[in-house]
Write a protein that holds these residues in place. Structure first.
Motif, PDB file in Angstrom:
ATOM      1  N   SER A   9      64.164 -31.711  35.510  1.00 55.96           N
ATOM      2  CA  SER A   9      65.016 -30.280  34.964  1.00 55.96           C
ATOM      3  C   SER A   9      65.513 -28.992  35.941  1.00 55.96           C
ATOM      4  N   THR A  10      65.643 -29.464  37.182  1.00 56.69           N
ATOM      5  CA  THR A  10      66.514 -28.604  38.792  1.00 56.69           C
ATOM      6  C   THR A  10      67.248 -29.605  39.081  1.00 56.69           C
ATOM      7  N   THR A  11      67.911 -28.901  40.111  1.00 57.67           N
ATOM      8  CA  THR A  11      69.056 -30.140  40.662  1.00 57.67           C
ATOM      9  C   THR A  11      68.598 -29.386  42.333  1.00 57.67           C
ATOM     10  N   VAL A  12      68.542 -30.310  42.758  1.00 55.54           N
ATOM     11  CA  VAL A  12      68.815 -30.244  44.019  1.00 55.54           C
ATOM     12  C   VAL A  12      69.271 -31.346  44.935  1.00 55.54           C
ATOM     13  N   CYS A  13      70.355 -30.710  45.892  1.00 50.17           N
ATOM     14  CA  CYS A  13      72.085 -31.681  46.279  1.00 50.17           C
ATOM     15  C   CYS A  13      71.393 -31.256  47.949  1.00 50.17           C
ATOM     16  N   ALA A  14      71.593 -32.687  48.837  1.00 51.94           N
ATOM     17  CA  ALA A  14      71.426 -32.061  50.420  1.00 51.94           C
ATOM     18  C   ALA A  14      72.437 -32.833  50.869  1.00 51.94           C
ATOM     19  N   VAL A  15      73.099 -32.466  51.902  1.00 53.78           N
ATOM     20  CA  VAL A  15      74.544 -32.630  52.210  1.00 53.78           C
ATOM     21  C   VAL A  15      74.629 -33.673  53.838  1.00 53.78           C
ATOM     22  N   LEU A  16      74.678 -33.795  54.836  1.00 49.60           N
ATOM     23  CA  LEU A  16      74.989 -34.155  55.774  1.00 49.60           C
ATOM     24  C   LEU A  16      76.631 -34.292  56.080  1.00 49.60           C
ATOM     25  N   HIS A  17      76.991 -33.682  56.615  1.00 53.47           N
ATOM     26  CA  HIS A  17      78.225 -33.513  56.566  1.00 53.47           C
ATOM     27  C   HIS A  17      79.371 -32.805  58.523  1.00 53.47           C
ATOM     28  N   ASN A  18      79.866 -33.710  58.517  1.00 54.93           N
ATOM     29  CA  ASN A  18      80.192 -32.508  60.835  1.00 54.93           C
ATOM     30  C   ASN A  18      79.014 -32.455  61.369  1.00 54.93           C
ATOM     31  N   GLY A  19      78.331 -33.576  60.824  1.00 57.49           N
ATOM     32  CA  GLY A  19      77.027 -33.206  61.340  1.00 57.49           C
ATOM     33  C   GLY A  19      76.554 -31.980  61.906  1.00 57.49           C
ATOM     34  N   GLU A  20      76.523 -31.180  60.606  1.00 58.54           N
ATOM     35  CA  GLU A  20      75.789 -30.205  59.588  1.00 58.54           C
ATOM     36  C   GLU A  20      74.801 -30.285  58.582  1.00 58.54           C
ATOM     37  N   ALA A  22      72.718 -29.244  55.204  1.00 55.90           N
ATOM     38  CA  ALA A  22      72.682 -28.228  54.119  1.00 55.90           C
ATOM     39  C   ALA A  22      72.331 -28.805  52.644  1.00 55.90           C
ATOM     40  N   ILE A  23      71.136 -27.803  52.089  1.00 58.51           N
ATOM     41  CA  ILE A  23      69.943 -28.489  51.508  1.00 58.51           C
ATOM     42  C   ILE A  23      69.637 -26.881  49.876  1.00 58.51           C
ATOM     43  N   GLY A  24      70.111 -27.407  49.194  1.00 63.73           N
ATOM     44  CA  GLY A  24      70.255 -25.985  48.028  1.00 63.73           C
ATOM     45  C   GLY A  24      69.715 -26.800  47.234  1.00 63.73           C
ATOM     46  N   ALA A  25      68.792 -26.207  46.629  1.00 62.99           N
ATOM     47  CA  ALA A  25      68.657 -26.014  44.678  1.00 62.99           C
ATOM     48  C   ALA A  25      69.337 -24.717  43.537  1.00 62.99           C
ATOM     49  N   ASP A  26      69.199 -25.191  42.067  1.00 71.83           N
ATOM     50  CA  ASP A  26      69.558 -23.827  41.318  1.00 71.83           C
ATOM     51  C   ASP A  26      67.327 -23.216  41.702  1.00 71.83           C
ATOM     52  N   GLY A  27      67.725 -21.592  41.046  1.00 70.78           N
ATOM     53  CA  GLY A  27      66.647 -21.970  40.645  1.00 70.78           C
ATOM     54  C   GLY A  27      66.011 -21.157  39.857  1.00 70.78           C
ATOM     55  N   GLN A  28      66.300 -22.236  38.315  1.00 63.27           N
ATOM     56  CA  GLN A  28      66.123 -22.124  36.811  1.00 63.27           C
ATOM     57  C   GLN A  28      64.506 -23.039  37.005  1.00 63.27           C
ATOM     58  N   ALA A  29      63.578 -22.349  36.414  1.00 61.30           N
ATOM     59  CA  ALA A  29      62.137 -23.060  35.825  1.00 61.30           C
ATOM     60  C   ALA A  29      62.111 -23.256  34.273  1.00 61.30           C
ATOM     61  N   THR A  30      62.457 -24.169  34.020  1.00 64.53           N
ATOM     62  CA  THR A  30      61.481 -24.114  32.162  1.00 64.53           C
ATOM     63  C   THR A  30      60.246 -24.733  32.184  1.00 64.53           C
TER      64      THR A  30
END
Length: 183
Positions: A9-20, A22-30
């Motif tokens: 019940s959420t989504t988290v995504c992390a990306v390694l791209h061009n030496g950078e 980033a990690i993010g997630a939505d804010g919904q709690a159900t």
């Protein structure tokens, strides 16, 4: 009976791209099929921002795991991979930890890992890691964006767009994003 929707019940995504990274997630709690809160922060910085984590699943369980992971980081001198492996071993064998319903993505400036309660520590080949209910939507979007972005998009931009695409499709994911970059 366990509620199997908790972990998804959420989504988290992390990306390694061009030496950078980033990690993010939505804010919904159900709670079941009801939105309990729309602006939960599921991303945390550790080791003075050198390591960033994101979690999906039961909030209390995720915070417990986050605390255990931070302890492992401190025990192993900030070595993220070693801390992740030791946490996964404990998670799999400890009677209390084994009952926790959560997953984590951890990232430093060089790698991204997914840690699960089944004892897995996975390093994705694509430089993209996703967990949660919208993970397959975010993963597909991030793969396409990364593949065709070249130098046009940053890791942060790919994470943001992938999470927005997931939020457009997954009812357990919203557009209230928190995205952090690894120092």
């Amino acid at each position: 009976m366990k509620d199997s929707n908790r972990i998804r019940s959420t989504t988290v995504c992390a990306v390694l791209h061009n030496g950078e990274v980033a990690i993010g997630a939505d804010g919904q709690a159900t709670m079941g099929n009801t939105v309990a809160k729309s602006n939960v922060k599921k991303i945390r910085k550790l080791q003075d921002g050198k390591i960033v984590t994101g979690f999906a699943g039961s909030t209390a369980d995720a915070f417990n795991l986050l605390e255990k992971f931070d302890e492992k980081l401190n025990s192993y001198g900030g070595n993220m991979k070693r801390a992740a492996i030791e946490l996964a071993k404990d998670w799999r064998t400890d009677r209390f930890l084994r009952k926790l319903e959560a997953m984590m993505i951890v990232a430093d400036k060089e790698e991204i890992l997914i840690i699960s309660g089944t004892g897995d520590v996975l390093e994705p080949d694509t430089g993209i890691a996703t967990i949660g209910s919208g993970s397959m939507y975010a993963n597909a979007a991030a793969i396409a964006l990364k593949r065709h972005a070249g130098d046009k998009l940053t890791a942060r931009q790919i994470v943001e767009e992938a999470l927005h695409i997931a939020a457009d499709i997954c009812i357990y994911t919203n557009h209230n994003l928190v995205v952090e970059e690894v120092k």
